[in-house]
Design a protein around this motif. Structure first.
Motif, PDB file in Angstrom:
ATOM      1  N   ALA A 156       0.861  -1.186   0.000  1.00  0.00           N
ATOM      2  CA  ALA A 156       0.000   0.000   0.000  1.00  0.00           C
ATOM      3  C   ALA A 156       0.895   1.233   0.000  1.00  0.00           C
ATOM      4  O   ALA A 156       1.497   1.564   1.027  1.00  0.00           O
ATOM      5  N   SER A 167      -5.652   1.921  -1.590  1.00  0.00           N
ATOM      6  CA  SER A 167      -4.827   0.721  -1.470  1.00  0.00           C
ATOM      7  C   SER A 167      -4.597   0.358  -0.008  1.00  0.00           C
ATOM      8  O   SER A 167      -4.588  -0.823   0.354  1.00  0.00           O
ATOM      9  N   LEU A 168      -4.446   1.359   0.859  1.00  0.00           N
ATOM     10  CA  LEU A 168      -4.249   1.069   2.278  1.00  0.00           C
ATOM     11  C   LEU A 168      -5.528   0.521   2.897  1.00  0.00           C
ATOM     12  O   LEU A 168      -5.503  -0.451   3.663  1.00  0.00           O
ATOM     13  N   ALA A 171      -5.882  -2.997   1.892  1.00  0.00           N
ATOM     14  CA  ALA A 171      -4.992  -3.893   2.633  1.00  0.00           C
ATOM     15  C   ALA A 171      -5.514  -4.130   4.049  1.00  0.00           C
ATOM     16  O   ALA A 171      -5.427  -5.250   4.576  1.00  0.00           O
ATOM     17  N   THR A 190       4.491  -0.815   3.116  1.00  0.00           N
ATOM     18  CA  THR A 190       3.829   0.482   3.001  1.00  0.00           C
ATOM     19  C   THR A 190       4.767   1.600   3.416  1.00  0.00           C
ATOM     20  O   THR A 190       5.768   1.374   4.110  1.00  0.00           O
ATOM     21  N   SER A 254      -4.066  -5.179  -3.496  1.00  0.00           N
ATOM     22  CA  SER A 254      -4.882  -4.517  -2.471  1.00  0.00           C
ATOM     23  C   SER A 254      -6.289  -4.190  -2.939  1.00  0.00           C
ATOM     24  O   SER A 254      -7.130  -3.809  -2.130  1.00  0.00           O
TER      25      SER A 254
END
Length: 750
Positions: A156, A167-168, A171, A190, A254
């Motif tokens: 991420a 994306s975070l 995840a 990350t 992700s």
């Protein structure tokens, strides 16, 4: 020995032979050691002899003897003994291998900000030669093996100083799904250290069985052949091949979710991946690296980088093309592909045959073949190049709202996997103890399912109504059977629905307008019999005229009296029965403006709008109706040839002579590229009046009885026996009223 990249790229068979030889050598060594043939002191010297023999094909008899002893030992001891595997590096003095070690001989540290190309860490005299099953699990002793060191891994990345992106959140949602479905941990690569509310990401994710590591840039060696900027960051996933602390990893993108456990993929030999089947054709042969099982190995990382540098600009498929072609063309070990029911794209959900059914049985109706790994949720339109390819695996609810007719829905309510993704994300945020604006509304049942808070207040601030108002429908309109395709209702995401800019258009009217419709000069009036010569009227007399006089009371909304001019003005409130902001129309029929739920008004009525067109030739319908079946029955308000105004109707569904009646202006040139106000007033007796820029343009008569059976859907194009006469330009503020307007009222709304 040549360098790693050149040897792997140009002598793959030699590399494979070397790997196989070393594997046999390790088996032989372990067998000899267990039977006491070798003591601990001389094992290393014997290994060095064997290493030289592998290269020069010497000591073959002793190698075979040792191999036999090792096999005999394994048979005697059985499953109670698991041999310990080690990674070896063979070093060369220019003539052959001279040593084997348990670790890489010269292991340069990877920079913290950048994963360097292979040139920075390429050995000049040594080459790592792991076995095929590199990274196999180590046993703590001969009778009690430890759990294999395996993990899922994700990435991420967000640009510096940018808030956490999707994306975070993807995840974090996957971390919770894995915590529920898997016995293995997750590693997250990350560059984010804290969430916007200050939550420490590393400490928080420990609660979800996640280890956080710093993501590193992997620079593409040479030119890149792809056009998508996001693929440049996706190329960084190659750094997972350097995570040699793990026996095996499964990479997960992700923008996906996990619906069933896939721990069994760890047990499969070789590498496995999702099929690249964006268009749902099933059993496609391409590799998609959205899901990829792998055995970390530094040699493979170096080989991948060397291959990427070699093929350069021909790589149009991003990282997955590099990975797929390298293992197929260089290593000669193609990546295996999972079944569609195990991993596929979200838009293909439910299409794969159910694997538990007998081949002779028909497909099970319903969603009985939902993939375990679902890559993106799918979405609206051409998802190759818009923001809707993963609309439901996202906390952004504004993109999930669709407008169909006059209904606003959340389209993700129709996707059962969307509910699963929402549940795991919101559970994860709760476990982290984070308080985030991005998820506050998304995780509220009131906001997600009803569109507003429980007290009716908006869930999101500063948005248009369709983005933060209540959800008021499920599927919207139901089309009539056999309806012309151009009249069939089609929903679109609310953000797209709102983006119909007309750069220099006037605002036009509004749904309700306060208009002055009577003005009286009371200078000579003897109000209340108080003055024979006049001049005694007051504001109270003006109010009496508006609210008590039977002639004006039904329509008068308010009044205004000017004591200096002795003028009494009466105002009425005009409520439009239909209003559209309009938009740009043309050049094709599909680009004409749909006027959703615009029923043909009952006479008397007024239709008014602002228009702009620079095309004087041909017919251009401002708004037109048909019966939806393609017959001759229609009603049209349009620009005629040369830029005049025309209104016409036909009651007949067939081509009956004289059925079409029209009123048309002469001498007008409205298609001059400028903005103009236009209106048509139709009375119940068939009298029609046309106005242009506030002035009378034409008058005439059509049929007394209007067409019956026109569908409540109009367009800025003819939708009758032919579908043409598309308006070429802009239409703004189109409105309809159930009363006939005069020039005074038209001036109030236009």
């Amino acid at each position: 020995w040549p360098s790693i990249p050149s040897f792997a790229a140009h002598r793959p068979r030699a590399a494979a032979r070397a790997r196989a030889c070393l594997s046999l050598m390790r088996i032989a060594d372990e067998g000899e050691a267990m039977l006491g043939v070798l003591g601990p002191a001389d094992a290393g010297s014997r290994r060095r002899t064997r290493a030289v023999g592998c290269h020069r094909l010497r000591a073959l008899p002793s190698l075979l003897v040792a191999l036999a002893l090792g096999c005999l030992c394994g048979a005697l001891i059985g499953s109670g003994w698991r041999r310990s595997m080690r990674r070896h590096v063979a070093q060369s003095d220019g003539d052959g291998f001279v040593g084997l070690r348990g670790e890489v001989a010269s292991k340069a540290a990877v920079p913290t900000s950048t994963v360097a190309p292979s040139a920075q860490r390429r050995p000049t005299r040594g080459w790592a030669l792991p076995a095929h099953n590199r990274g196999a699990a180590k046993a703590t002793n001969a009778t009690k093996p430890s759990e294999p060191n395996r993990a899922y891994v994700m990435m991420a990345y967000d640009p510096p100083n940018a808030p956490p992106g999707e994306s975070l959140f993807g995840a974090i949602a996957m971390a919770r799904a894995l915590q529920r479905l898997s016995k293995y941990p997750m590693v997250l690569l990350t560059n984010t250290t804290h969430l916007p509310d200050g939550t420490d990401l590393t400490e928080g994710l420990k609660k979800l069985n996640v280890k956080v590591q710093a993501v590193k840039e992997v620079k593409i060696p040479g030119a890149q052949g792809w056009d998508f900027a996001r693929w440049t960051v996706a190329f960084w996933k190659l750094q997972v091949f350097l995570m040699t602390d793990y026996e095996k990893l499964i990479w997960l993108d992700s923008d996906a979710t996990l619906y069933r456990s896939i721990d069994w993929v760890f047990e499969l030999d070789g590498m496995w991946a999702q099929r690249d089947d964006w268009f749902c054709q099933l059993q496609q042969p391409g590799v998609c690296s959205g899901l990829l099982s792998l055995i970390p190995n530094e040699l493979d990382f170096a080989g991948l980088m060397a291959y990427a540098a070699q093929v350069g600009g021909t790589l149009t498929g991003g990282d997955q093309q590099v990975i797929s072609e390298y293992y197929e063309k260089v290593v000669n070990m193609p990546i295996h592909l999972l079944d569609d029911v195990d991993a596929s794209f979200g838009q293909c959900t439910g299409l794969a045959p159910a694997s538990y059914l007998d081949s002779a049985e028909p497909l099970m109706p319903g969603s009985w073949s939902t993939p375990a790994f679902i890559h993106k949720s799918g979405g609206w339109g051409n998802t190759n190049n818009n923001i809707y390819s993963n609309v439901c695996f996202s906390q952004n609810v504004t993109r999930q709202r669709y407008v169909i007719g006059d209904s606003v829905i959340n389209v993700c309510h129709f996707n059962p996997i969307a509910s699963w993704w929402r549940d795991v994300l919101c559970q994860a945020i709760n476990i982290l103890g984070a308080k985030l604006d991005d998820t506050e509304s998304f995780c509220s049942d009131d906001c997600y399912y009803h569109g507003t808070n429980s007290d009716g207040s908006p869930c999101e601030g500063g948005h248009a109504f369709v983005l933060d108002g209540p959800l008021n429908g499920t599927t919207g309109l139901r089309d009539l059977p056999n309806l012309l395709p151009i009249l069939q209702s089609a929903g679109e995401p609310a953000p797209e629905y709102l983006v119909h800019p007309i750069p220099s258009a006037r605002t036009g009217g509004i749904a309700a307008t306060l208009a002055r419709y009577q003005s009286f000069n009371t200078t000579d009036w003897n109000c209340g019999g108080r003055c024979k010569e006049g001049g005694c009227c007051s504001v109270e007399d003006c109010k009496h005229l508006c609210f008590d006089d039977v002639r004006y009371k039904p329509t008068c909304h308010s009044q205004e009296f000017d004591p200096f001019t002795m003028t009494c003005d009466l105002y009425r409130q005009l409520h439009a029965t239909y209003y559209s902001e309009g938009g740009h129309s043309g050049p094709s029929l599909g680009d004409s403006i749909p006027f959703l739920n615009a029923a043909f008004p009952k006479a008397p009525f007024t239709i008014a709008a602002h228009i702009r067109s620079g095309e004087p030739s041909g017919c251009q319908d401002i708004i037109a109706w048909g019966d939806g079946q393609g017959s001759w029955m229609s009603a049209e308000f349009r620009l005629s040839e040369g830029g005049g105004l025309l209104y016409g109707e036909s009651q007949s569904s067939g081509a009956v002579e004289g059925a079409w009646k029209e009123v048309v202006s002469s001498g007008l040139a409205l298609a001059d590229g400028g903005w103009h106000s236009v209106a048509v007033v139709r009375l119940a007796d068939g009298n029609v009046t046309l106005y242009a820029d506030g002035a009378l343009a034409a008058s005439g008569v059509v049929n007394v009885e209007p067409p019956v059976g026109l569908v409540p859907m109009a367009r800025s194009a003819r939708v009758a026996h032919t579908q043409d006469c598309v308006f070429l330009g802009d239409i703004s503020g189109l409105q309809m009223y159930g009363i006939p307007f005069d020039q005074t009222l038209l001036a109030a709304i236009l």
